[in-house]
Design a protein around this motif. Sequence first.
Motif, PDB file in Angstrom:
ATOM      1  N   THR A 281     -22.467  29.911  19.988  1.00 53.41           N
ATOM      2  CA  THR A 281     -21.626  29.342  21.047  1.00 53.41           C
ATOM      3  C   THR A 281     -21.125  27.982  20.576  1.00 53.41           C
ATOM      4  O   THR A 281     -21.802  27.295  19.807  1.00 53.41           O
ATOM      5  N   ARG A 282     -19.969  27.620  21.043  1.00 48.41           N
ATOM      6  CA  ARG A 282     -19.430  26.311  20.654  1.00 48.41           C
ATOM      7  C   ARG A 282     -18.788  25.628  21.854  1.00 48.41           C
ATOM      8  O   ARG A 282     -18.375  26.277  22.831  1.00 48.41           O
ATOM      9  N   THR A 283     -18.703  24.295  21.714  1.00 44.92           N
ATOM     10  CA  THR A 283     -17.934  23.477  22.664  1.00 44.92           C
ATOM     11  C   THR A 283     -16.750  22.880  21.901  1.00 44.92           C
ATOM     12  O   THR A 283     -16.948  22.123  20.942  1.00 44.92           O
ATOM     13  N   LEU A 284     -15.537  23.239  22.304  1.00 48.34           N
ATOM     14  CA  LEU A 284     -14.318  22.760  21.643  1.00 48.34           C
ATOM     15  C   LEU A 284     -13.846  21.481  22.315  1.00 48.34           C
ATOM     16  O   LEU A 284     -13.753  21.419  23.545  1.00 48.34           O
ATOM     17  N   ILE A 285     -13.587  20.457  21.497  1.00 49.54           N
ATOM     18  CA  ILE A 285     -13.144  19.149  22.000  1.00 49.54           C
ATOM     19  C   ILE A 285     -11.793  18.812  21.371  1.00 49.54           C
ATOM     20  O   ILE A 285     -11.666  18.773  20.134  1.00 49.54           O
ATOM     21  N   LYS A 286     -10.823  18.587  22.203  1.00 54.51           N
ATOM     22  CA  LYS A 286      -9.507  18.112  21.754  1.00 54.51           C
ATOM     23  C   LYS A 286      -9.379  16.650  22.166  1.00 54.51           C
ATOM     24  O   LYS A 286      -9.431  16.344  23.370  1.00 54.51           O
ATOM     25  N   ALA A 287      -9.261  15.751  21.165  1.00 54.27           N
ATOM     26  CA  ALA A 287      -9.389  14.314  21.415  1.00 54.27           C
ATOM     27  C   ALA A 287      -8.052  13.592  21.306  1.00 54.27           C
ATOM     28  O   ALA A 287      -7.224  13.901  20.439  1.00 54.27           O
ATOM     29  N   TYR A 288      -7.878  12.612  22.191  1.00 50.12           N
ATOM     30  CA  TYR A 288      -6.748  11.681  22.148  1.00 50.12           C
ATOM     31  C   TYR A 288      -7.322  10.270  22.062  1.00 50.12           C
ATOM     32  O   TYR A 288      -8.369   9.981  22.660  1.00 50.12           O
ATOM     33  N   GLY A 289      -6.657   9.383  21.358  1.00 51.10           N
ATOM     34  CA  GLY A 289      -7.210   8.042  21.235  1.00 51.10           C
ATOM     35  C   GLY A 289      -6.261   7.064  20.567  1.00 51.10           C
ATOM     36  O   GLY A 289      -5.061   7.324  20.410  1.00 51.10           O
ATOM     37  N   ILE A 290      -6.816   5.943  20.161  1.00 55.26           N
ATOM     38  CA  ILE A 290      -6.061   4.853  19.550  1.00 55.26           C
ATOM     39  C   ILE A 290      -6.460   4.778  18.078  1.00 55.26           C
ATOM     40  O   ILE A 290      -7.641   4.581  17.760  1.00 55.26           O
ATOM     41  N   ARG A 291      -5.471   4.956  17.206  1.00 60.01           N
ATOM     42  CA  ARG A 291      -5.743   4.845  15.776  1.00 60.01           C
ATOM     43  C   ARG A 291      -5.427   3.424  15.322  1.00 60.01           C
ATOM     44  O   ARG A 291      -4.372   2.876  15.663  1.00 60.01           O
ATOM     45  N   ILE A 292      -6.315   2.834  14.542  1.00 54.57           N
ATOM     46  CA  ILE A 292      -6.153   1.474  14.031  1.00 54.57           C
ATOM     47  C   ILE A 292      -5.900   1.550  12.524  1.00 54.57           C
ATOM     48  O   ILE A 292      -6.699   2.135  11.789  1.00 54.57           O
ATOM     49  N   ASP A 293      -4.783   0.978  12.091  1.00 51.37           N
ATOM     50  CA  ASP A 293      -4.462   0.861  10.660  1.00 51.37           C
ATOM     51  C   ASP A 293      -4.528  -0.611  10.275  1.00 51.37           C
ATOM     52  O   ASP A 293      -3.769  -1.431  10.821  1.00 51.37           O
ATOM     53  N   VAL A 294      -5.435  -0.948   9.363  1.00 49.85           N
ATOM     54  CA  VAL A 294      -5.538  -2.318   8.863  1.00 49.85           C
ATOM     55  C   VAL A 294      -4.676  -2.425   7.601  1.00 49.85           C
ATOM     56  O   VAL A 294      -4.935  -1.738   6.607  1.00 49.85           O
ATOM     57  N   ILE A 295      -3.669  -3.290   7.658  1.00 49.48           N
ATOM     58  CA  ILE A 295      -2.704  -3.438   6.562  1.00 49.48           C
ATOM     59  C   ILE A 295      -2.803  -4.869   6.038  1.00 49.48           C
ATOM     60  O   ILE A 295      -2.712  -5.826   6.819  1.00 49.48           O
ATOM     61  N   VAL A 296      -2.969  -5.001   4.726  1.00 50.62           N
ATOM     62  CA  VAL A 296      -3.112  -6.317   4.095  1.00 50.62           C
ATOM     63  C   VAL A 296      -1.965  -6.529   3.123  1.00 50.62           C
ATOM     64  O   VAL A 296      -1.670  -5.662   2.287  1.00 50.62           O
ATOM     65  N   HIS A 297      -1.292  -7.659   3.242  1.00 53.02           N
ATOM     66  CA  HIS A 297      -0.257  -8.037   2.283  1.00 53.02           C
ATOM     67  C   HIS A 297      -0.217  -9.551   2.181  1.00 53.02           C
ATOM     68  O   HIS A 297      -0.899 -10.264   2.913  1.00 53.02           O
ATOM     69  N   GLY A 298       0.578 -10.059   1.269  1.00 45.97           N
ATOM     70  CA  GLY A 298       0.663 -11.505   1.089  1.00 45.97           C
ATOM     71  C   GLY A 298       1.367 -11.864  -0.201  1.00 45.97           C
ATOM     72  O   GLY A 298       1.810 -11.003  -0.968  1.00 45.97           O
ATOM     73  N   GLN A 299       1.450 -13.160  -0.439  1.00 47.40           N
ATOM     74  CA  GLN A 299       2.106 -13.692  -1.631  1.00 47.40           C
ATOM     75  C   GLN A 299       1.471 -15.025  -1.983  1.00 47.40           C
ATOM     76  O   GLN A 299       1.206 -15.846  -1.102  1.00 47.40           O
ATOM     77  N   ALA A 300       1.243 -15.228  -3.277  1.00 46.29           N
ATOM     78  CA  ALA A 300       0.682 -16.487  -3.757  1.00 46.29           C
ATOM     79  C   ALA A 300       1.649 -17.111  -4.753  1.00 46.29           C
ATOM     80  O   ALA A 300       2.331 -16.408  -5.509  1.00 46.29           O
ATOM     81  N   GLY A 301       1.721 -18.440  -4.742  1.00 48.14           N
ATOM     82  CA  GLY A 301       2.610 -19.157  -5.646  1.00 48.14           C
ATOM     83  C   GLY A 301       1.950 -20.395  -6.204  1.00 48.14           C
ATOM     84  O   GLY A 301       1.135 -21.036  -5.529  1.00 48.14           O
ATOM     85  N   LYS A 302       2.324 -20.727  -7.437  1.00 49.41           N
ATOM     86  CA  LYS A 302       1.792 -21.907  -8.101  1.00 49.41           C
ATOM     87  C   LYS A 302       2.858 -22.468  -9.026  1.00 49.41           C
ATOM     88  O   LYS A 302       3.640 -21.722  -9.617  1.00 49.41           O
ATOM     89  N   PHE A 303       2.881 -23.809  -9.166  1.00 50.86           N
ATOM     90  CA  PHE A 303       3.922 -24.467  -9.957  1.00 50.86           C
ATOM     91  C   PHE A 303       3.940 -23.927 -11.388  1.00 50.86           C
ATOM     92  O   PHE A 303       2.909 -23.735 -12.024  1.00 50.86           O
ATOM     93  N   SER A 304       5.187 -23.705 -11.867  1.00 55.27           N
ATOM     94  CA  SER A 304       5.382 -23.256 -13.244  1.00 55.27           C
ATOM     95  C   SER A 304       6.652 -23.910 -13.778  1.00 55.27           C
ATOM     96  O   SER A 304       7.652 -24.049 -13.054  1.00 55.27           O
ATOM     97  N   LEU A 305       6.621 -24.307 -15.035  1.00 56.00           N
ATOM     98  CA  LEU A 305       7.739 -25.037 -15.609  1.00 56.00           C
ATOM     99  C   LEU A 305       8.965 -24.151 -15.805  1.00 56.00           C
ATOM    100  O   LEU A 305      10.101 -24.598 -15.613  1.00 56.00           O
TER     101      LEU A 305
END
Length: 437
Positions: A281-305
């Motif tokens: 026997t089984r219990t079937l569950i159909k789920a709805y919810g909130i999906r969280i996507d963690v996204i990381v980005h950025g930029q680094a800069g340093k003096f250059s001649l």
Amino acid sequence: MAAAEGLAQGCWSAFWDYETPKVIVVKNRRLGVVYRAVQLLILLYFVWYVFIVQKSYQDSETGPESSVITKVKGITSSEHKVWDVEEYVKPPEGGSVFSIITRIEVTPSQTLGTCPEVSALLPAGLRTGRCVPYYQGSAKTCEVSGWCPVEDGASVSQFLGKMAPNFTILIKNSIHYPKFQFSKGNIEHGKDGYLKHCTFDEVSDLYCPIFKLGFIVEQAGENFTELAHTGGVIGVIINWDCDLDLSASKCNPKYSFRRYLGLGMPGSSFAKYYKTNGSTTRTLIKAYGIRIDVIVHGQAGKFSLIPTIINLATALTSIGVGSFLCDWILLTFMNKNKVYSHKKFDKVCTPRRSPGSWPVTLALVLGQAPPPPGPRSADPGQAGQALAALPPWLCPASAPPEQMVDPPEQTAGPEPCTPEPSPQDSTLADPRGLARL
């Protein structure tokens, strides 16, 4: 053929010509205002936007190497049971993408057998070919073989989102910029027990990355109850923009939250199996919810001649756009444009034969060597004959340079600007001057 040869010879001769700028002073206030205004705008663009805003004097690196670990805590309940983290978080590994179940449709006690189907568009099993009564009423439908009763006919909806806004989510993030060998994380170190008593605050607790689910949904501009019923995707964006010319303490994470429209969690299904009286026997569950996507980005800069030199050279070159624009206005729209063209463009010929040694040749090209000796006479006619007898490598000198002004109004009085010809140009234009050289 003769015309083609002449054209080819002319192109070949023009290929070896050398052009050098000629400085002319034009006494025109409006043109001068345009010239200085264009120079000022170009200078402001490079100083303010290129160097201050864009920081083009720096070498930069985008897309840091990143690692994300997440952990959800909280207890919630539905109409029939209490739910813990292991049940409502999918998948439970703690990666950068996970879902929190907020509503389920449960179909309990399903067994393998035959039963009426609910929807012909979404069959829940294999059709047997028989027509049987529907679950309710006198209507009939097709019979299917599969897990019965079917999902759409016996499912019960349960809401888990009553306590979900208080769920806490720990988002641990670490980044690394390999070009500059710089690494940093978003958790405050050196404080024992700090994470046990804090929640995120942009001002007072920036390095406490513990967020409440209700806070994340609110910052994304959504209603929690509606989102919990329908499901949706929210992105947690962590931005690491770092100026490495400053200290490492100035490199801080910035968080933002965004709802991605058109995406949701449209009923992810899973089942729980168990044995009842020797049958599966089984219990079937159909789920709805909130999906969280963690996204990381950025930029680094340093003096250059290198980028500094390149952008400085570009800025100095771009200032010349003002001269180009004013030359175009001067030669196209202003009055006396033919006079300006005559003053701006001169043609100077070089000697066609070698006088014998390279110092003399160089002096002849620069116009500093004396001409071949000839009769000197005060008679204007004889002077003209002497000028006509000059070698072919001496071209007639152009008119003496002068400072140009716009033509004055027709009023009585002397000319406002009539400079004397320069001694050198007068000598080149005068046979007697050539003799004195």
